[in-house]
Design a protein around this motif. Sequence first.
Motif, PDB file in Angstrom:
ATOM      1  N   SER A 196       0.777  -1.105  -0.139  1.00 47.44           N
ATOM      2  CA  SER A 196       0.061  -0.091  -0.187  1.00 47.44           C
ATOM      3  C   SER A 196       0.892   1.156  -0.148  1.00 47.44           C
ATOM      4  N   PRO A 221       2.548   4.168  -1.425  1.00 45.10           N
ATOM      5  CA  PRO A 221       2.365   4.740  -2.715  1.00 45.10           C
ATOM      6  C   PRO A 221       3.918   4.978  -3.419  1.00 45.10           C
ATOM      7  N   HIS A 222       5.128   4.964  -2.669  1.00 49.80           N
ATOM      8  CA  HIS A 222       6.136   5.246  -2.979  1.00 49.80           C
ATOM      9  C   HIS A 222       6.718   3.975  -3.881  1.00 49.80           C
ATOM     10  N   ARG A 238       3.431   3.455  -7.391  1.00 51.37           N
ATOM     11  CA  ARG A 238       3.195   4.319  -8.078  1.00 51.37           C
ATOM     12  C   ARG A 238       4.101   4.548  -9.472  1.00 51.37           C
ATOM     13  N   LEU A 258       5.834  10.351  -5.656  1.00 49.44           N
ATOM     14  CA  LEU A 258       4.865  11.243  -4.919  1.00 49.44           C
ATOM     15  C   LEU A 258       5.523  12.439  -4.329  1.00 49.44           C
ATOM     16  N   LYS A 285       4.989  15.241  -6.615  1.00 48.10           N
ATOM     17  CA  LYS A 285       3.378  15.749  -6.284  1.00 48.10           C
ATOM     18  C   LYS A 285       3.104  16.589  -5.163  1.00 48.10           C
ATOM     19  N   ARG A 331      -1.310   9.301  -0.350  1.00 43.82           N
ATOM     20  CA  ARG A 331      -1.726   9.383  -1.368  1.00 43.82           C
ATOM     21  C   ARG A 331      -2.557  10.931  -1.732  1.00 43.82           C
TER      22      ARG A 331
END
Length: 474
Positions: free
Chosen positions: A14, A16-17, A20, A25, A28, A251
């Motif tokens: 899980s 996100p790094h 993705r 990230l 972003k 996220r």
Amino acid sequence: MITASNRNEPPPSSDPHHERRGIPLHWKIVMGLVLGAVLGTACHMVFSRPDTAGLEDFRDEDGNGVDDRLDWFATNVADPLGRVFLRLILMVVLPLIFSALALAVVELGDLRHLGRVGGWTLAFTVLLSLIAVVIGITLVNTVRPGHRLSQEKREALAEQYSKGALETIEQARRAKPLKDTLLDIIPENPLQEMVGALDGTSKGNGMLAVMFFALAFGLATAAVGEKAATLVAVLQGLFEVSMAIIGFAMRLAPFGVACLIFAMTARLGGELLTTLAWFLGVALGGLGLQLFVVYPLFLMVVGRRNPLRFFSDVSDAMLMAFGTSSSNATLPTALRVAEENLRLPPAISRFVLTVGATGNQNGTGLYEGVVVLFLAQVFGVELTVAQQVIVVLMAVLGGMGTAGVPGGSIPMIVIILQAIGVPGESIAIILGIDRILDMCRTVLNVTGDLALAACVARWEKKVVYGVAGVGGES
Ligand code: ASP
């Protein structure tokens, strides 16, 4: 000694790094920061009243100096939206801190090992905090930002912000004597401490008491040995699940950070920044010196690391700290970069970072010293050398006992102000720009924790194995 089997496995999917694709990230988050700041500043300029340039801006109907519609939008839409991801993270910070610290102690195992790691952590923390506070105090005494404000401006600012300060002052006045503060580190009721740890409503010492409980729990678990193997697995599960929830929340971080920065810049604009420019310059100068001179030296001499590579390795955590103004909310990111990028042993990084999120706040200590001396100058209170030494000591202790949440240092500042005879209400003068400085000092707090973890890891390795460094060292 028991060790959880999957301690060195990669973080859960899980995160996100890891899964993705496309823009990483952290980029972003940078985009969110820039977008929020640009939009907020633009809205402030478009909506600010043309006939109220200068200090009079602070005296509109509700006394906050911002167009009412923009203020409504920032307060009721942007700010709450921004807090969603922050709350999701804070929601699991307590189980995370508890499980990370207990597991770290279990893994460190025997008391001698733990005592050494704890001893270095404490010694380096005191050293770095002392350097930070002395830098701040030397700068204020040299530049004297408090003497650069006209009497008129001081009064206007104090009047403008005094309403908001009342609650903070009340909170600080309820502060306990030192002996009770120390005794309260040992919680009578750990669950009660957990309930109030993040919002300062606990009966005892909040987060420090929770940490004490986790340390005792970890030590006892290690002592019990194999019989507690299931418990260790449960703690490991709790840690992984907390990190997984944080992975989901992260996220939302780019959007959340954009909203938080928008709400701040839309309300603040540039006026107060220019009015308090000297104070801002001294505070930022001090934080910059500690970040770009003291830490690199510390990393090179004590940690034998390349500072440039260190900064690039920890940049995700620095960004997160800047966007959230909270060491606690940044803890999961700090834990991840410590293990993945700095390649520190998990037991040491988990121990130092969880303890450091509350206990090693160099930025906070430095800031507390700067604010107190600045306000003393504004109010014309001349401090003796002895009083300045008291400020240094209280700021060092303040940096070690302040909650790692936005604005966590404000109650401590009020306490120090009153201790040296400056009215607590004067905190009002800097409250308007506290948020932006909070973002910067939190970056220092978090970077300091990571530098500390890197150095403690190296020293521990040196003593145990007689080698000069740990993984990732340059
Ligand atoms: N916001 C800071 C932190 O979380 C604490 C403070 O100085 O207010 O590290």
